[in-house]
Scaffold this active site. Sequence first.
Site, short mmCIF file in Angstrom:
data_model
loop_
_atom_site.label_atom_id
_atom_site.label_comp_id
_atom_site.label_asym_id
_atom_site.label_seq_id
_atom_site.Cartn_x
_atom_site.Cartn_y
_atom_site.Cartn_z
CG ASP A 171 77.47 47.31 17.00
OD1 ASP A 171 77.80 48.37 17.55
OD2 ASP A 171 77.93 46.20 17.34
CE1 TYR A 266 79.56 53.71 23.91
CE2 TYR A 266 77.66 52.76 22.82
CZ TYR A 266 78.97 52.67 23.22
OH TYR A 266 79.69 51.54 22.95
#
Length: 443
Positions: A171, A266
């Site tokens: 997600d 990330y």
Amino acid sequence: MHKFILTIAGGGSTYTPGIVKSLLAKKEEFPLKELRLYDNDGDRQEKVAIIVKEVVKEFAPELKVLTTTDPETAFSDAEFIFAQMRVGKNSMREQDEKIPLRYGVVGQETCGPGGLAYGLRTIYPMAELIDLVEKYANPKHWIVNYSNPAAVVAEAMKKLRPNARIINICDMPVATIRNMAAVIGEDRNKLVVDYFGLNHFGWFTKVTVDGVDRTDEIRKHAIKHGLLVEDMTKVDAQHSDPSWIKNWKNIQYMMEMFPDYIPNPYLQYYLLGDSIVEHTNVEHTRANEVMEGREKRIFDAVDEYNRTGEVDLSSFYTGVHGQFIVDVAMSLAYNLRKRFLVMVENKGAVMNLPEDAMVEIPAYITSDGPEPIRVGEIPTFYKALIEQQYAVEKLIVEAAIEHSYTKALMALTLSKTVPSAFKAKEILDELIKANKGYWPELN
């Protein structure tokens, strides 16, 4: 209209009530005959099930809900399995984060040494789950997998269970799209994105709305502000905790240096690792934030229900996490051919990456699975970063399969988050002790 039997594997997850709310929000388009919760921790699952059953009572009281720790009961004739296992729960996540940090290395649940530790815990339980599903479920079942670290899990299942009916999703790209939509004042469902990379390691290259290219607007905002808007709580409560505010802000620094593409949040752990470590409290990491936040809210609500018979369901938001997995399942169920970012075997989609790499790219989701959209060639900088990270993931999977200490050490050493083989060995040796009973034995 056909009604589906759906099982959530990892029913004791604190995400479960939100996923169930998302399922029931689409109950007319995606009706369920039976909802099953399956977990190997029956006590935890029964607590979460109290909230789930209240959600069902409010939104679909006619729906049959079953909780079980028995795989045959859980999977018999099931058509969809949502997998969200967390092997070792948050107590092991805390070790994944804190052990590397003690050596001055990024501590994160899916990136760097912590992500590799989590991967070694998850590979064989995921293979076991696939075997149980194949034994009992409807032959045309689909496993929609949220279990992390998704890149390692996808790479491992490609090798260990190549014929599994599994689609691996995350997600995080959808949450990033949601933020980009907020930046330009659009509904996220109207954004069409181009993207390439690995899971938690990729870049958005183009964003269009109704055929109009809006990439430059988002890029200019991101260079100044990251992917933050004035009130993040209005965007999505799930990703508005203090640590997530930092994550969205850090996109600014990556964009200042590398402005061509918009990075997955990330990537900060790989490109800004020293700064991340410097600003992380080794005694209080994201695992603690989750245990004190989302997890505590769930179990406080259970205690309140046990005392009063009442529960406030408004605190269990749906957000993109639940919405995305339901949207993918519906596209699989009804051959909708909707376009999503998912993990697939490359097979030439990104022309200058390895054929066998499990890349994350756009694909049309059909009843037969994903149809990847070709990306073409990617520039040298991004290609080199991806090939390095893919080698890390490939080595840790080989370490698990071959029970190889050396390949695990190679994986940690090659990770861009780790400065030397000396550090890699120290971290690996401590992780081995912490994961006794969870990891395959490494020789």
